[in-house]
Design a protein around this motif. Structure first.
Motif, PDB file in Angstrom:
ATOM      1  N   LEU A   1       1.016  -0.994  -0.080  1.00 34.25           N
ATOM      2  CA  LEU A   1       0.418  -0.156   0.036  1.00 34.25           C
ATOM      3  C   LEU A   1       0.555   1.532   0.327  1.00 34.25           C
ATOM      4  CD1 LEU A   1      -3.016   1.507   0.738  1.00 34.25           C
ATOM      5  CD2 LEU A   1      -2.400   1.028   3.106  1.00 34.25           C
ATOM      6  N   SER A   2       0.680   2.229  -0.699  1.00 32.64           N
ATOM      7  CA  SER A   2       0.953   3.312  -1.111  1.00 32.64           C
ATOM      8  C   SER A   2       0.333   4.724  -0.200  1.00 32.64           C
ATOM      9  CB  SER A   2       1.632   4.156  -2.358  1.00 32.64           C
ATOM     10  OG  SER A   2       2.792   3.222  -2.543  1.00 32.64           O
ATOM     11  N   ILE A   3       1.198   5.243   0.593  1.00 33.90           N
ATOM     12  CA  ILE A   3      -0.708   6.826   0.909  1.00 33.90           C
ATOM     13  C   ILE A   3       0.509   7.571   0.727  1.00 33.90           C
ATOM     14  CG2 ILE A   3      -1.258   7.901   2.768  1.00 33.90           C
ATOM     15  CD1 ILE A   3      -1.242   4.995   4.672  1.00 33.90           C
ATOM     16  N   ILE A   4      -0.817   8.686   0.023  1.00 35.98           N
ATOM     17  CA  ILE A   4      -0.193   9.683  -0.539  1.00 35.98           C
ATOM     18  C   ILE A   4      -0.837  10.732   0.059  1.00 35.98           C
ATOM     19  CG2 ILE A   4      -0.291  11.298  -2.862  1.00 35.98           C
ATOM     20  CD1 ILE A   4       0.049   8.444  -4.728  1.00 35.98           C
ATOM     21  N   GLY A   5      -0.426  12.040   0.517  1.00 33.52           N
ATOM     22  CA  GLY A   5      -1.916  13.134   1.828  1.00 33.52           C
ATOM     23  C   GLY A   5      -1.862  14.318  -0.140  1.00 33.52           C
ATOM     24  N   MET A   6      -3.246  14.691  -0.254  1.00 33.10           N
ATOM     25  CA  MET A   6      -2.883  15.029  -0.426  1.00 33.10           C
ATOM     26  C   MET A   6      -3.886  17.050   0.177  1.00 33.10           C
ATOM     27  SD  MET A   6      -5.368  16.013  -4.252  1.00 33.10           S
ATOM     28  CE  MET A   6      -5.401  17.872  -5.061  1.00 33.10           C
ATOM     29  N   PRO A   7      -3.119  18.088   0.767  1.00 33.18           N
ATOM     30  CA  PRO A   7      -3.363  18.892   1.840  1.00 33.18           C
ATOM     31  C   PRO A   7      -3.917  20.355   0.933  1.00 33.18           C
ATOM     32  CG  PRO A   7      -1.432  18.978   1.783  1.00 33.18           C
ATOM     33  CD  PRO A   7      -1.941  17.990   1.013  1.00 33.18           C
ATOM     34  N   MET A   8      -5.471  20.311   0.605  1.00 28.54           N
ATOM     35  CA  MET A   8      -6.383  21.294  -0.491  1.00 28.54           C
ATOM     36  C   MET A   8      -6.935  22.048   0.752  1.00 28.54           C
ATOM     37  SD  MET A   8      -7.203  19.376  -3.428  1.00 28.54           S
ATOM     38  CE  MET A   8      -8.471  20.862  -3.926  1.00 28.54           C
ATOM     39  N   ASP A   9      -7.029  22.900   0.673  1.00 26.22           N
ATOM     40  CA  ASP A   9      -9.280  23.956   1.303  1.00 26.22           C
ATOM     41  C   ASP A   9      -9.990  24.341   0.300  1.00 26.22           C
ATOM     42  OD1 ASP A   9      -7.099  26.118   0.852  1.00 26.22           O
ATOM     43  OD2 ASP A   9      -7.345  26.396   2.732  1.00 26.22           O
ATOM     44  N   LEU A  10      -9.152  24.371  -1.105  1.00 22.34           N
ATOM     45  CA  LEU A  10      -9.927  24.670  -2.181  1.00 22.34           C
ATOM     46  C   LEU A  10     -11.626  24.602  -1.773  1.00 22.34           C
ATOM     47  CD1 LEU A  10      -7.815  23.906  -5.554  1.00 22.34           C
ATOM     48  CD2 LEU A  10      -7.719  26.055  -4.001  1.00 22.34           C
ATOM     49  N   GLY A  11     -12.390  25.219  -2.111  1.00 19.17           N
ATOM     50  CA  GLY A  11     -13.783  25.335  -1.907  1.00 19.17           C
ATOM     51  C   GLY A  11     -14.200  24.868  -0.268  1.00 19.17           C
ATOM     52  N   GLN A  12     -13.511  25.370   0.686  1.00 18.94           N
ATOM     53  CA  GLN A  12     -14.048  24.768   1.707  1.00 18.94           C
ATOM     54  C   GLN A  12     -13.833  26.190   2.731  1.00 18.94           C
ATOM     55  OE1 GLN A  12     -14.921  22.148   3.018  1.00 18.94           O
ATOM     56  NE2 GLN A  12     -14.698  21.287   0.352  1.00 18.94           N
ATOM     57  N   MET A  13     -15.273  26.375   3.731  1.00 19.63           N
ATOM     58  CA  MET A  13     -15.406  27.503   4.104  1.00 19.63           C
ATOM     59  C   MET A  13     -14.698  27.249   5.707  1.00 19.63           C
ATOM     60  SD  MET A  13     -16.527  30.194   2.351  1.00 19.63           S
ATOM     61  CE  MET A  13     -17.326  30.560   3.152  1.00 19.63           C
ATOM     62  N   ARG A  14     -14.056  26.204   6.273  1.00 21.05           N
ATOM     63  CA  ARG A  14     -13.620  26.305   7.749  1.00 21.05           C
ATOM     64  C   ARG A  14     -11.833  26.081   7.323  1.00 21.05           C
ATOM     65  NH1 ARG A  14     -17.125  22.910  11.304  1.00 21.05           N
ATOM     66  NH2 ARG A  14     -19.353  23.253  10.236  1.00 21.05           N
ATOM     67  N   ARG A  15     -11.309  26.700   8.352  1.00 20.65           N
ATOM     68  CA  ARG A  15     -10.494  26.423   8.149  1.00 20.65           C
ATOM     69  C   ARG A  15      -9.521  24.911   9.136  1.00 20.65           C
ATOM     70  NH1 ARG A  15      -8.115  31.258  11.377  1.00 20.65           N
ATOM     71  NH2 ARG A  15      -6.015  30.151  10.878  1.00 20.65           N
ATOM     72  N   GLY A  16      -8.516  24.601   8.113  1.00 25.04           N
ATOM     73  CA  GLY A  16      -7.971  23.866   8.887  1.00 25.04           C
ATOM     74  C   GLY A  16      -8.143  22.477   8.215  1.00 25.04           C
ATOM     75  N   VAL A  17      -9.081  22.174   6.487  1.00 29.20           N
ATOM     76  CA  VAL A  17      -8.870  21.054   6.139  1.00 29.20           C
ATOM     77  C   VAL A  17      -7.722  20.336   5.831  1.00 29.20           C
ATOM     78  CG1 VAL A  17     -11.972  21.058   6.601  1.00 29.20           C
ATOM     79  CG2 VAL A  17      -9.911  22.064   4.438  1.00 29.20           C
ATOM     80  N   ASP A  18      -7.192  21.598   5.221  1.00 29.58           N
ATOM     81  CA  ASP A  18      -6.025  21.130   4.568  1.00 29.58           C
ATOM     82  C   ASP A  18      -4.754  20.344   5.353  1.00 29.58           C
ATOM     83  OD1 ASP A  18      -5.745  23.385   6.341  1.00 29.58           O
ATOM     84  OD2 ASP A  18      -3.592  23.951   4.581  1.00 29.58           O
ATOM     85  N   MET A  19      -5.098  20.434   7.112  1.00 28.09           N
ATOM     86  CA  MET A  19      -4.739  19.684   7.723  1.00 28.09           C
ATOM     87  C   MET A  19      -4.977  18.083   7.656  1.00 28.09           C
ATOM     88  SD  MET A  19      -4.067  23.113   9.889  1.00 28.09           S
ATOM     89  CE  MET A  19      -3.762  21.812  12.152  1.00 28.09           C
ATOM     90  N   GLY A  20      -5.639  18.126   7.341  1.00 27.05           N
ATOM     91  CA  GLY A  20      -7.019  16.750   7.054  1.00 27.05           C
ATOM     92  C   GLY A  20      -5.298  15.446   6.975  1.00 27.05           C
ATOM     93  N   PRO A  21      -4.249  14.882   5.266  1.00 28.20           N
ATOM     94  CA  PRO A  21      -3.304  14.248   5.528  1.00 28.20           C
ATOM     95  C   PRO A  21      -2.316  14.261   7.112  1.00 28.20           C
ATOM     96  CG  PRO A  21      -3.711  15.362   3.950  1.00 28.20           C
ATOM     97  CD  PRO A  21      -4.711  16.089   4.897  1.00 28.20           C
TER      98      PRO A  21
END
Length: 54
Positions: A6-26
């Motif tokens: 398994l390979s895990i790849i993170g994509m920290p983005m918050d385009l179109g989101q009104m809430r701060r911090g969604v880019d910290m998901g990965p």
């Protein structure tokens, strides 16, 4: 049981989101120990880091 790789790849983005911090998901998922929890299902786990968004 045939355990796979398994390979895990993170994509920290918050385009179109009104809430701060969604880019910290990965990083939050990694901090919670996703790699350790998946070791029982996969023979090899490779964390490829995050994709650079910009």
């Amino acid at each position: 049981m045939n355990r796979q790789k398994l390979s895990i790849i993170g994509m920290p983005m918050d385009l179109g989101q009104m809430r701060r911090g969604v880019d910290m998901g990965p990083s939050a998922i990694r901090y919670a120990g996703v790699n350790e929890r998946l070791k029982c299902l996969f023979e090899e786990i490779h964390d490829q880091g995050d994709i650079a968004i910009g």
